[in-house]
Motif scaffolding. Structure first.
Motif, PDB file in Angstrom:
ATOM      1  N   VAL A   8       0.862  -1.183   0.000  1.00 22.13           N
ATOM      2  CA  VAL A   8       0.000   0.000   0.000  1.00 22.13           C
ATOM      3  C   VAL A   8       0.896   1.229   0.000  1.00 22.13           C
ATOM      4  N   TYR A   9       0.744   2.052  -1.040  1.00 22.81           N
ATOM      5  CA  TYR A   9       1.491   3.304  -1.102  1.00 22.81           C
ATOM      6  C   TYR A   9       0.822   4.315  -0.184  1.00 22.81           C
ATOM      7  N   VAL A  10       1.642   5.038   0.572  1.00 25.16           N
ATOM      8  CA  VAL A  10       1.144   5.974   1.573  1.00 25.16           C
ATOM      9  C   VAL A  10       1.815   7.327   1.404  1.00 25.16           C
ATOM     10  N   GLU A  11       1.164   8.341   1.959  1.00 29.98           N
ATOM     11  CA  GLU A  11       1.735   9.683   2.011  1.00 29.98           C
ATOM     12  C   GLU A  11       2.507   9.787   3.316  1.00 29.98           C
ATOM     13  N   VAL A  12       3.739  10.275   3.250  1.00 29.17           N
ATOM     14  CA  VAL A  12       4.585  10.356   4.441  1.00 29.17           C
ATOM     15  C   VAL A  12       5.057  11.790   4.625  1.00 29.17           C
ATOM     16  N   ASN A  13       4.906  12.299   5.836  1.00 28.76           N
ATOM     17  CA  ASN A  13       5.443  13.604   6.206  1.00 28.76           C
ATOM     18  C   ASN A  13       6.861  13.335   6.700  1.00 28.76           C
ATOM     19  N   VAL A  14       7.853  13.897   6.002  1.00 34.04           N
ATOM     20  CA  VAL A  14       9.257  13.589   6.279  1.00 34.04           C
ATOM     21  C   VAL A  14      10.036  14.872   6.547  1.00 34.04           C
ATOM     22  N   THR A  15      10.933  14.814   7.519  1.00 37.40           N
ATOM     23  CA  THR A  15      11.875  15.902   7.754  1.00 37.40           C
ATOM     24  C   THR A  15      13.198  15.517   7.106  1.00 37.40           C
ATOM     25  N   HIS A  16      13.669  16.363   6.187  1.00 42.54           N
ATOM     26  CA  HIS A  16      14.970  16.146   5.550  1.00 42.54           C
ATOM     27  C   HIS A  16      15.968  17.067   6.237  1.00 42.54           C
ATOM     28  N   ARG A  17      16.993  16.472   6.794  1.00 37.66           N
ATOM     29  CA  ARG A  17      17.989  17.220   7.559  1.00 37.66           C
ATOM     30  C   ARG A  17      19.153  17.652   6.673  1.00 37.66           C
ATOM     31  N   PRO A  18      19.899  18.685   7.097  1.00 39.85           N
ATOM     32  CA  PRO A  18      21.038  19.169   6.306  1.00 39.85           C
ATOM     33  C   PRO A  18      22.105  18.103   6.035  1.00 39.85           C
ATOM     34  N   ASP A  19      22.212  17.097   6.912  1.00 40.53           N
ATOM     35  CA  ASP A  19      23.231  16.056   6.708  1.00 40.53           C
ATOM     36  C   ASP A  19      22.780  14.987   5.703  1.00 40.53           C
ATOM     37  N   ARG A  23      13.778  11.705   8.242  1.00 36.39           N
ATOM     38  CA  ARG A  23      13.081  11.159   9.404  1.00 36.39           C
ATOM     39  C   ARG A  23      11.577  11.230   9.151  1.00 36.39           C
ATOM     40  N   PRO A  24      10.918  10.058   8.940  1.00 41.07           N
ATOM     41  CA  PRO A  24       9.466  10.067   8.761  1.00 41.07           C
ATOM     42  C   PRO A  24       8.766  10.490  10.050  1.00 41.07           C
ATOM     43  N   ASN A  25       7.803  11.416   9.938  1.00 39.21           N
ATOM     44  CA  ASN A  25       7.093  11.929  11.111  1.00 39.21           C
ATOM     45  C   ASN A  25       5.678  11.378  11.238  1.00 39.21           C
ATOM     46  N   SER A  26       5.004  11.204  10.102  1.00 39.26           N
ATOM     47  CA  SER A  26       3.647  10.664  10.124  1.00 39.26           C
ATOM     48  C   SER A  26       3.349   9.967   8.807  1.00 39.26           C
ATOM     49  N   ILE A  27       2.367   9.062   8.849  1.00 38.56           N
ATOM     50  CA  ILE A  27       1.958   8.283   7.686  1.00 38.56           C
ATOM     51  C   ILE A  27       0.473   8.492   7.476  1.00 38.56           C
ATOM     52  N   LYS A  28       0.086   8.822   6.242  1.00 40.48           N
ATOM     53  CA  LYS A  28      -1.324   8.998   5.907  1.00 40.48           C
ATOM     54  C   LYS A  28      -1.733   7.877   4.960  1.00 40.48           C
ATOM     55  N   PHE A  29      -2.725   7.094   5.379  1.00 42.44           N
ATOM     56  CA  PHE A  29      -3.184   5.953   4.594  1.00 42.44           C
ATOM     57  C   PHE A  29      -4.258   6.359   3.599  1.00 42.44           C
ATOM     58  N   GLU A  30      -4.610   5.424   2.702  1.00 44.08           N
ATOM     59  CA  GLU A  30      -5.569   5.689   1.631  1.00 44.08           C
ATOM     60  C   GLU A  30      -6.949   6.098   2.139  1.00 44.08           C
TER      61      GLU A  30
END
Length: 83
Positions: A8-19, A23-30
């Protein structure tokens, strides 16, 4: 007996760091349910043996339960959901 799984493909809220790490923060399902990621326990390159596919596998904790979240590295994220 283990239940069937499906990709199942999901929407993910991700924080991309300078390094360069993510880091995935939350997952939104269909069905529009959103689950907060409590903790990232592990990150490694791995195959999704139950549903097929490869990528960066995040072992995450959501509501006290561990789950695998895969980043295919093309902007698409998926989980091995129960059928």
């Amino acid at each position: 007996m283990e239940c069937e799984r499906r990709k199942v493909y999901v929407e993910v809220n991700v924080t991309h760091r300078p390094d360069g790490t993510a880091r995935p923060n939350s997952i939104k399902f269909e069905n529009d349910e959103i689950y907060e990621v409590d903790r990232v326990m592990q990150k490694c390159r791995a195959a999704a043996t139950k549903v097929g596919g490869t990528g960066i596998r995040y072992t995450v904790q959501i509501c006290g339960q561990s789950a695998f979240l895969f980043d295919e590295e093309n902007g698409k994220w998926f989980v091995e959901a129960k059928s």
